[in-house]
Structure formats: structure tokens, C-alpha cells
Design an enzyme around this catalytic site. Structure first.
Site, short mmCIF file in Angstrom:
data_model
loop_
_atom_site.label_atom_id
_atom_site.label_comp_id
_atom_site.label_asym_id
_atom_site.label_seq_id
_atom_site.Cartn_x
_atom_site.Cartn_y
_atom_site.Cartn_z
N MET A 62 0.81 -1.21 0.00
CA MET A 62 0.00 0.00 0.00
C MET A 62 0.85 1.28 0.00
SD MET A 62 -2.86 -1.01 -0.56
CE MET A 62 -3.90 -2.44 -0.57
N ARG A 63 1.90 1.28 -0.84
CA ARG A 63 2.72 2.48 -1.04
C ARG A 63 2.85 2.71 -2.54
NH1 ARG A 63 2.70 5.01 3.35
NH2 ARG A 63 4.40 6.28 2.60
N ASN A 85 1.85 -5.62 -10.44
CA ASN A 85 0.90 -5.36 -9.35
C ASN A 85 -0.39 -6.11 -9.66
OD1 ASN A 85 -0.23 -4.02 -7.03
ND2 ASN A 85 -1.31 -2.63 -8.42
N HIS A 87 -4.66 -5.85 -8.82
CA HIS A 87 -5.68 -4.91 -8.33
C HIS A 87 -7.05 -5.57 -8.44
CE1 HIS A 87 -7.42 -1.09 -7.30
NE2 HIS A 87 -8.29 -1.25 -8.28
N ASP A 137 -2.10 1.94 -9.99
CA ASP A 137 -3.01 1.02 -10.68
C ASP A 137 -3.20 1.42 -12.14
OD1 ASP A 137 -3.38 -0.24 -8.18
OD2 ASP A 137 -4.93 1.19 -7.64
N GLU A 182 -8.02 -13.63 -8.00
CA GLU A 182 -6.68 -13.03 -7.89
C GLU A 182 -5.63 -14.13 -7.74
OE1 GLU A 182 -6.70 -8.61 -6.18
OE2 GLU A 182 -6.77 -10.11 -4.61
C1 GAR Z 1 -5.53 -7.63 -2.90
O1 GAR Z 1 -6.92 -7.75 -3.08
C2 GAR Z 1 -4.92 -6.71 -3.94
O2 GAR Z 1 -5.57 -6.79 -5.17
C3 GAR Z 1 -5.12 -5.36 -3.31
O3 GAR Z 1 -4.76 -5.58 -1.97
C4 GAR Z 1 -5.21 -6.88 -1.59
C5 GAR Z 1 -4.12 -7.57 -0.82
O4 GAR Z 1 -4.59 -8.78 -0.31
N1 GAR Z 1 -4.29 -4.36 -3.94
C6 GAR Z 1 -4.74 -3.16 -4.30
O5 GAR Z 1 -5.86 -2.75 -4.03
C7 GAR Z 1 -3.75 -2.31 -5.09
N2 GAR Z 1 -4.34 -1.10 -5.49
P1 GAR Z 1 -3.62 -9.86 0.29
O6 GAR Z 1 -2.72 -9.14 1.31
O7 GAR Z 1 -4.51 -10.84 0.96
O8 GAR Z 1 -2.83 -10.47 -0.83
#
Ligand code: GAR
Length: 224
Positions: free
Chosen positions: A93-94, A110, A112, A148, A177
Site C-alpha cells: 500500500m505504497r 501489481n 488490483h 493502478d 486473484e
Molecule cells: C488484494 O486484493 C490486492 O488486489 C489489493 O490488496 C489486496 C491484498 O490482499 N491491492 C490493491 O488494491 C492495489 N491497489 P492480500 O494481502 O490478501 O494479498
């Protein structure tokens, strides 16, 4: 067989995507090895998952650096020290800067939880529900300087169901995912992925010209 691609996974939280990659490597569906897991949050559960599988971990706390560039310079040091070839953002989240992107050109990916360019940023599932979208999904993409945003490698469409709330939708998206990330990284490991401008070209791509996901489904009858 070629040497496995060396991955550096960056995360900030639970690490279910990391777990899916660990499992895909173990199942030999992904020709890669996870060289290091780096978190900016010392309490991220993803670090526990990594340690349980004997993977090296590093904590690089963003708060102690005077700039995002200085933070990224430290990330580059750590990733290089572990011989990382592909940087995998998995709930990191950076925002990354040109310092990281320049050190790993076209080598940062990445995931998303939406069909980009729809619903970038935080709470993508909440955004999709609030918008009344009928279909959302998953995007794996190369990272550029905007959040993103970079060239798209894999997308998976997920229908939004009438009784969905954020948590239920999130769970179904995460299941996709976990398939999509390993798939995208395997394509890169096989050397089948090329970037041309905004487009990603994939050698041997066999898309089904008739495939479609409709919501509601075409086959559904509304009257007897
Ligand atoms: C995931 O859903 C990923 O797509 C999102 O953070 C989550 C991490 O889940 N990323 C974003 O939103 C990027 N903009 P996790 O820690 O269980 O893998």
C-alpha cells in the site's frame, strides 16, 4: 529446465496473494522462487506466512525515511541483495517512485481487485458496488508511476451478484486473484510477455473469440 525466476514480493497486509504464489511454486505451476518478502508494516501477516515457508523476510518501515525516493532506494538495496529479478506487489500500500521502477525496468508487477481502468485506488470492491457495476474483476499489470495504471497482462471478469456486500465480493475476487497472479508471473517466467506502448503482447495467446461473461446471464429466463 530454465532457472526459476527470482521474485521479491512486497506487501503490507494479510498476504493471501503471497500464499497463492507460494502454493503455485510448490505445485510446480509457477517456475519461480520467492527470494524475499518485504513489508513496510512490521505486523503484516504476510511476513508470518513467508517465515512459515522458510522464505527470507525484511521489514522496511516507510516512516523512518525522509522521502518516498529514499524509502524506495532502501527497497532496491534489499531486493538486489536477494538477487530479485521480478518485483511483485501483493497488497503493497505504497506508491512506488522512479527509483524502484528505474532499478527494475518493466520488472515490477501489481494486482488490483477491479477491471482497470475502472475503480483504481483503495476499496475497489466498495467502489464497484457503489457504482452499480454488474461485472468487476481482477487486473494484473506492469507498474508505472501512477497508481493502478501500467500495461495490463491478465484480467479476469467477476460478476457482481444481487446479494453481494463488500466482504462477499472481496472473497470471490480474491479467489480469482490467486489464480491470475500465478498465471501472469508464469507467462513472464516463460519469456512470453512483451510490452508495446500500453499493450502487452503474449506469445501463443489463444483468446476465445466467442467467450463472454454476461450479467445477468444470457440463458436466464425471467418469465415462464
Ligand atoms: C488484494 O486484493 C490486492 O488486489 C489489493 O490488496 C489486496 C491484498 O490482499 N491491492 C490493491 O488494491 C492495489 N491497489 P492480500 O494481502 O490478501 O494479498
Amino acid at each position: 529446465m530454465a532457472r526459476p525466476l527470482s521474485l521479491g514480493v512486497l506487501l503490507s497486509g494479510s498476504g493471501t496473494n503471497l500464499q497463492a504464489l507460494i502454493d503455485a511454486v510448490a505445485a510446480r505451476q509457477l517456475d519461480a522462487q520467492i527470494a524475499v518478502v518485504v513489508s513496510n508494516e512490521a505486523t503484516a501477516y504476510g511476513l508470518v506466512r513467508a517465515r512459515e515457508h522458510g522464505i527470507s523476510t525484511e521489514i522496511v518501515a516507510h516512516g523512518v525515511f525522509r522521502s518516498r525516493a529514499a524509502f524506495d532506494a532502501r527497497l532496491v538495496e534489499v531486493l538486489r541483495a536477494h538477487g530479485v529479478e521480478l518485483v511483485v506487489l501483493a497488497g503493497f500500500m505504497r506508491l512506488v517512485t522512479p527509483v524502484l521502477l528505474g532499478a527494475f525496468p518493466a520488472r515490477v508487477v501489481n494486482i488490483h481487485p477491479a477491471l482497470l481502468p475502472a475503480f483504481p485506488g483503495l476499496h475497489a470492491e466498495r467502489q464497484a458496488l457503489a457504482h452499480g457495476a454488474r461485472i468487476t474483476g481482477v487486473t494484473v499489470h506492469f507498474v508505472d508511476e501512477h497508481a493502478d495504471h501500467g500495461p495490463i497482462i491478465v484480467q479476469v471478469a467477476v460478476p457482481i451478484l444481487p446479494d453481494d456486500d463488500e466482504a462477499r465480493l472481496h472473497l470471490r475476487i480474491q479467489r480469482q486473484e490467486h489464480r491470475a497472479y500465478a498465471r501472469a508471473i508464469q507467462l513472464i517466467a516463460e519469456g512470453r510477455v512483451r510490452i508495446e506502448g500500453r499493450r502487452v503482447l503474449i506469445d501463443g495467446d489463444t483468446a476465445d473469440a466467442e467467450a463472454a461473461l454476461a450479467s445477468p446471464p444470457f440463458a436466464q429466463r425471467t418469465s415462464p
